[in-house]
Scaffold this motif. Sequence first.
Motif, PDB file in Angstrom:
ATOM      1  N   SER A 270       9.638  -0.413  -4.378  1.00  0.00           N
ATOM      2  CA  SER A 270       9.747  -1.984  -3.855  1.00  0.00           C
ATOM      3  C   SER A 270       8.391  -2.349  -3.806  1.00  0.00           C
ATOM      4  CB  SER A 270      10.345  -2.374  -2.558  1.00  0.00           C
ATOM      5  OG  SER A 270      10.027  -1.329  -1.575  1.00  0.00           O
ATOM      6  N   GLY A 271       7.523  -2.196  -4.834  1.00  0.00           N
ATOM      7  CA  GLY A 271       6.352  -2.990  -4.896  1.00  0.00           C
ATOM      8  C   GLY A 271       6.237  -4.258  -5.486  1.00  0.00           C
ATOM      9  N   ALA A 272       5.562  -5.013  -5.040  1.00  0.00           N
ATOM     10  CA  ALA A 272       5.524  -6.458  -4.790  1.00  0.00           C
ATOM     11  C   ALA A 272       5.806  -7.030  -6.289  1.00  0.00           C
ATOM     12  CB  ALA A 272       3.934  -7.151  -4.592  1.00  0.00           C
ATOM     13  N   ASN A 273       5.402  -6.258  -7.122  1.00  0.00           N
ATOM     14  CA  ASN A 273       5.471  -6.957  -8.682  1.00  0.00           C
ATOM     15  C   ASN A 273       7.043  -6.743  -9.259  1.00  0.00           C
ATOM     16  OD1 ASN A 273       3.884  -8.357 -10.906  1.00  0.00           O
ATOM     17  ND2 ASN A 273       4.960  -6.682 -12.144  1.00  0.00           N
ATOM     18  N   THR A 274       7.438  -5.374  -8.839  1.00  0.00           N
ATOM     19  CA  THR A 274       8.970  -5.261  -8.752  1.00  0.00           C
ATOM     20  C   THR A 274       9.754  -6.197  -8.449  1.00  0.00           C
ATOM     21  OG1 THR A 274       8.455  -2.695  -9.440  1.00  0.00           O
ATOM     22  CG2 THR A 274      10.592  -3.397  -8.777  1.00  0.00           C
ATOM     23  N   VAL A 275       9.739  -6.324  -7.069  1.00  0.00           N
ATOM     24  CA  VAL A 275      10.545  -7.200  -6.281  1.00  0.00           C
ATOM     25  C   VAL A 275      10.452  -8.474  -6.777  1.00  0.00           C
ATOM     26  CG1 VAL A 275      10.911  -8.433  -3.937  1.00  0.00           C
ATOM     27  CG2 VAL A 275      10.095  -5.938  -3.989  1.00  0.00           C
TER      28      VAL A 275
END
Length: 370
Positions: A270-275
């Motif tokens: 759940s890295g920011a870019n993935t989310v």
Amino acid sequence: MIPLSSPTSVLLAGGGSAGHVSPLLALADALRRRHPDLRVTALGTQEGLEARLVPARGYDLRVVPKVPLPRRPSVDLLRLPGRLKAAVDAAGAAIDETGAEVVVGFGGYVSTPAYLAARRRHVPIVVHEQNARAGLANRLGARWASAVATTFSVTSLPHAQRIGMPLRREVATLDRAAVRAEALVHFGLQPQWPTVLVTGGSLGAQRLNDAFRARVTELSSAGVQVLHVTGLGKEFVPEPTSGGAPYVVVPYADRMELAYAAADLVVARSGANTVCELTAVGLPAVYVPLPVGNGEQRVNAADVVAAGGGLLVDDADLTPAWVDAVLVGLATDRQRVSRMAAAARTLGEPAADEKLADLVDQAAEGRNRT
């Protein structure tokens, strides 16, 4: 919204990780689309991803010395003032030489000297924070900024507004349904099965890789098709499946938007870019936060999980037994997956790059009025 007085030069400060470089490049592209003659310069380090990615995208890169903040008393702490001065001087030279009218910071080592140099020159600052918990550089820059933008609603910074994460246009404009057939063919998948995308990013995630590798046969037999992006050097040959759903392993997806188009459900960190990419394209997900650091990955996923667009699973709980007990039932429940997809999309911000470009234009216009 494009102001009457457009900027002629901007400096974008950020680098080190993809989390800083990706939104920087997305903003650079958005500004160049609306201002074709705009001079866009990136400020980074020689060691970070920006050293390769920024020139490859066609933008000028100026470098500053990397100045990490020591976490405990040491010789490095004594050297900090001199190193920081050198970095601020380099950032100031970049502002002066490019005639930058706005400095945009994305956090990290590069942004602190950029903010300090811009403040000395009375150049407007725009801050974008990618993570739910703001880093030190952006907490500093926000005190002096003309505008502060955040990715998540829970981020605490002065006079901040949530705009989301600036994303690559290939993802931000993705129509999953329109390209699904192409995506399935691209990866050698079949249209009759529900598809789970498993990805730990470019470096992979060992916990995810191990759990799913141990359940290739069971997933295939249960009618769950898997596209498993393992990370470079971590790929494996799955056990042959007989008559069941395909299990496709790739080390890396150079067209990640096609992986999203093929998928119905995602299992990922759940890295920011993935989310933000998953919510922008309306994909439900099982988020498995990285169990290190300050816990920011758990916070990153909090909004989408609360909205019903995802599940949160602790790293230690992501086991082959969990795949059997939870994942198979979820992936084959099309109605539940559809409801989760709709919930995820309510939090998506596919136009975040344009919203951030608006803030840059407004900062430039404000400066030109004074």
